[in-house]
Write a protein that holds these residues in place. Structure first.
Motif, PDB file in Angstrom:
ATOM      1  N   SER A  14     -75.502  10.376 -23.710  1.00  0.00           N
ATOM      2  CA  SER A  14     -74.070  10.068 -23.733  1.00  0.00           C
ATOM      3  C   SER A  14     -73.529  10.167 -25.153  1.00  0.00           C
ATOM      4  O   SER A  14     -74.168   9.732 -26.113  1.00  0.00           O
ATOM      5  CB  SER A  14     -73.818   8.664 -23.176  1.00  0.00           C
ATOM      6  N   SER A  15     -72.343  10.721 -25.270  1.00  0.00           N
ATOM      7  CA  SER A  15     -71.689  10.830 -26.575  1.00  0.00           C
ATOM      8  C   SER A  15     -70.631   9.749 -26.769  1.00  0.00           C
ATOM      9  O   SER A  15     -69.813   9.837 -27.686  1.00  0.00           O
ATOM     10  CB  SER A  15     -71.030  12.212 -26.709  1.00  0.00           C
ATOM     11  N   LEU A  16     -70.643   8.722 -25.907  1.00  0.00           N
ATOM     12  CA  LEU A  16     -69.588   7.718 -25.902  1.00  0.00           C
ATOM     13  C   LEU A  16     -69.461   7.017 -27.249  1.00  0.00           C
ATOM     14  O   LEU A  16     -68.351   6.852 -27.768  1.00  0.00           O
ATOM     15  CB  LEU A  16     -69.854   6.693 -24.787  1.00  0.00           C
ATOM     16  N   GLU A  17     -70.587   6.582 -27.827  1.00  0.00           N
ATOM     17  CA  GLU A  17     -70.517   5.845 -29.086  1.00  0.00           C
ATOM     18  C   GLU A  17     -69.886   6.692 -30.193  1.00  0.00           C
ATOM     19  O   GLU A  17     -69.054   6.218 -30.969  1.00  0.00           O
ATOM     20  CB  GLU A  17     -71.914   5.379 -29.501  1.00  0.00           C
ATOM     21  N   GLY A  18     -70.263   7.945 -30.270  1.00  0.00           N
ATOM     22  CA  GLY A  18     -69.685   8.827 -31.279  1.00  0.00           C
ATOM     23  C   GLY A  18     -68.189   9.033 -31.071  1.00  0.00           C
ATOM     24  O   GLY A  18     -67.418   9.070 -32.040  1.00  0.00           O
ATOM     25  N   GLU A  19     -67.775   9.163 -29.814  1.00  0.00           N
ATOM     26  CA  GLU A  19     -66.357   9.350 -29.520  1.00  0.00           C
ATOM     27  C   GLU A  19     -65.565   8.107 -29.918  1.00  0.00           C
ATOM     28  O   GLU A  19     -64.465   8.215 -30.480  1.00  0.00           O
ATOM     29  CB  GLU A  19     -66.167   9.651 -28.034  1.00  0.00           C
TER      30      GLU A  19
END
Length: 607
Positions: A14-19
């Motif tokens: 998941s790229s959620l934290e980066g977003e």
């Protein structure tokens, strides 16, 4: 600084934290509701905070819309909820109530399901507790918390299939614009807005650049040369491009603010009216005196705006607010070509500035002003007639708030307050007729007498009495929204007529300055009301005399002084009013911005 609490178990890949970090959030992890509560308690009270499900799949712009919009105390999208400090206590209570609710097994066995339900149920509890939660319109944007790997794969495919940057650019453009802006400016100005956003420029900086460009354009027009006029027209168009860009930048990056809305609105008026003055100066260099036309254009344009403001304030919260005329208007809006024709007829800012720019470059200031006056007069007749028909055919009940707003827009001073004690018992719904009668007496007394006559003074006295009678009752009649525009027309028109009759160099420019200062005060009143803070302080209205007091003063000094001395006195009045109004206005808006007043974004006049 903002903090995002990611709830549930992290999802591999998941790229959620980066977003979230790219959106300016400090990310903290909380596997369950209890730890989410602990993490929330550790976040400083002055920060925005968001709860986001670890399994969230969606576009970055969906997160931006749901979590970063400064206009709303609380907002939510599927799988995420965000609050500003004003709603922080409500969020804490909602999270506590949700954590004490059903267990994870009541919602499913997936480890992240509780977290997903947590964010959504917190949003539901916020709404149930009385907190207004904004749910942005996502359209094609994806925002979801898939329950299984297959659903997650489908959601990711849906994300890949939609270009959220293209949507972000498209929605940066105002939803309702004029023909010229829609087809001649917005197709490329949105890319200028993105360029500015990527370089860290703010909407306020672009707004200021637009003002400076327009002032340079006014300076070019003031040279009175053909080269100067051509340069002025081009620079005015470029100023308008920047004027569109600042709003698009605000929508693109969600950089809304109370200060920004005020700057955008007031600078638009300052740019246009400064350009009128530049044209008049340029014409004077060529031996043509068009100051009366310039002042007439400003009076007419300000009057149009006051009609808009008064009508909207009188009707935006009225009950049973329907009419056959409004139904016909909505029907016409459903036919494509009529929408553009009707928007062009009202000569919005885009069409108006394009007209001024082209005429400046190709003709003379006199022709520019004459065409502008004719166009604005036709537009004012069209819009005002339509609104009168709507008001007469609708059976709306106006609220106390609407009546109060109309009273504040009336700008009645201490003389009116004193006279109201002597004119009580005025029949209901007669305010527009009484105001119009007084205005007519004043204008006729001024127009039909020579400079230095006492007839305008008598007319101003009658006007003061009738204007007091007009506002002696709450303005709740179907046409009572006409009272403020009538007062503006009477005051501005009287100043214009007396200055023209003085027939001395400097009188009309001084009148232009006085009307500009008073008009700024009236615009400032509108923007404060729109911002929900009410009119300017009562001491300010009393200090500058109210519309009836200023009108009486101008007629008296014209009767007492020679035309040369009148010009000096009018200049002093203009400077005094401008200083008092500007200092108080700047103090108020800067203070409101520093105190964290709720961000607003007024779409204002169609571009």
């Amino acid at each position: 600084m903002s903090t995002a609490i990611v709830t549930g178990q992290p999802v591999p890949g998941s790229s959620l934290e980066g977003e979230l970090r790219a959106l300016g959030f400090d990310v903290r992890l909380a596997p369950d509701a209890a730890q989410a509560g602990t993490a929330l308690a550790a976040v400083p009270a002055g920060q925005r905070v968001a709860l986001v499900d670890a399994g969230f799949v969606g576009h970055t712009h969906a997160l931006r819309l749901g979590l970063t919009d400064p206009r709303f105390a609380a907002s939510a999208i599927p799988g995420a909820v965000s609050v500003q400090p004003a709603a922080r206590e409500a969020l804490t209570g909602a999270l506590r109530g949700t954590a004490q609710g059903p267990s994870a097994t009541d919602f499913g066995t997936r480890a992240g399901t509780l977290a997903g339900v947590l964010a959504d149920r917190v949003a539901e509890r916020l709404t149930a507790s009385g907190t207004e939660v904004h749910h942005p319109e996502l359209g094609e944007l994806v925002a979801a918390v898939p329950a299984d790997p297959q659903a997650r794969n489908e959601a990711r495919q849906a994300v890949a299939a939609v270009d959220d940057e293209a949507i972000r650019l498209r929605t940066a453009v105002k939803a309702r614009d004029g023909f010229f802006t829609t087809y001649c400016i917005s197709p490329y100005s949105r890319y200028i807005a993105r360029w500015c956003a990527r370089r860290g420029l703010t909407p306020n900086q672009v707004t200021t650049a637009s003002l400076l460009t327009a002032l340079i354009a006014a300076g070019c027009a003031a040279t009175g040369t053909r080269v100067g006029f051509v340069a002025a027209g081009l620079l005015l168009l470029f100023s308008f491009v920047l004027d569109c860009t600042d709003g698009q930048l605000a929508r693109y990056s969600l950089q809304y603010s109370t200060l920004g809305a005020w700057l955008d609105a007031t600078f638009d008026r300052a740019k246009e009216y400064a350009y009128y003055a530049g044209l008049a100066l340029g014409a004077a260099r060529g031996g043509d005196d068009v100051w009366a036309l310039a002042l007439g254009a400003m009076v007419l344009q300000t009057g149009r705006h006051v009609v808009d403001f008064s009508f909207n304030e009188a009707n935006h919260d009225a009950t049973a607010n329907t009419s056959p005329t409004a139904a016909l208007s909505d029907k016409l809006d459903s036919v494509g070509w009529t929408v553009w024709v009707r928007r062009m007829i009202v000569l919005p800012i885009g069409e108006r500035w394009a007209l001024i720019a082209v005429l400046t470059a190709l003709t003379t200031p006199r022709i520019t002003f004459i065409v502008l006056l004719i166009g604005c007069a036709l537009a004012a007749t069209y819009t005002t007639a339509g609104r009168v028909l709507r008001s007469l055919t609708r059976r709306a009940t106006r609220t106390d708030r609407a009546a109060q707003a109309l009273t504040e827009l009336s700008d009645s001073g201490p003389l009116s307050e004193l006279l109201q004690r002597a004119v009580r018992g005025v029949p209901r719904h007669t305010a527009p007729a009484i105001a119009a009668l007084g205005a007519l007496v004043l204008v006729l007394a001024t127009a039909l007498s020579d400079y230095g006559s006492w007839w305008p003074v008598l007319g101003a006295a009658v006007y003061a009495l009738t204007s007091a009678a007009a506002v002696s009752r709450p303005l709740k009649g179907p046409l009572d929204w006409l009272v403020p525009p009538v007062f503006r027309a009477a005051e501005y028109g009287t100043i214009l007529l007396i200055a023209a009759k003085a027939d001395v160099n400097g009188a009309l420019p001084a009148a232009f300055g006085l009307v500009a200062a008073v008009a700024y005060h009236h615009y400032d009143t509108v923007y404060r009301i729109r911002g929900g803070t009410g009119a300017p302080p009562h001491w300010l209205v009393r200090a500058i005399g109210g519309h009836e007091g200023r009108t009486l003063v101008v007629t008296v000094i014209a009767a007492l002084l020679t035309n040369t001395d009148f010009t000096v006195a009018l200049t002093v009045c203009a400077v005094a009013v401008a200083l008092v109004v500007l200092v108080e206005s700047i103090r108020y808006w800067v203070t409101a911005h520093r105190r964290g007043a709720p961000a607003v974004h007024d779409e204002g006049e169609p571009a």
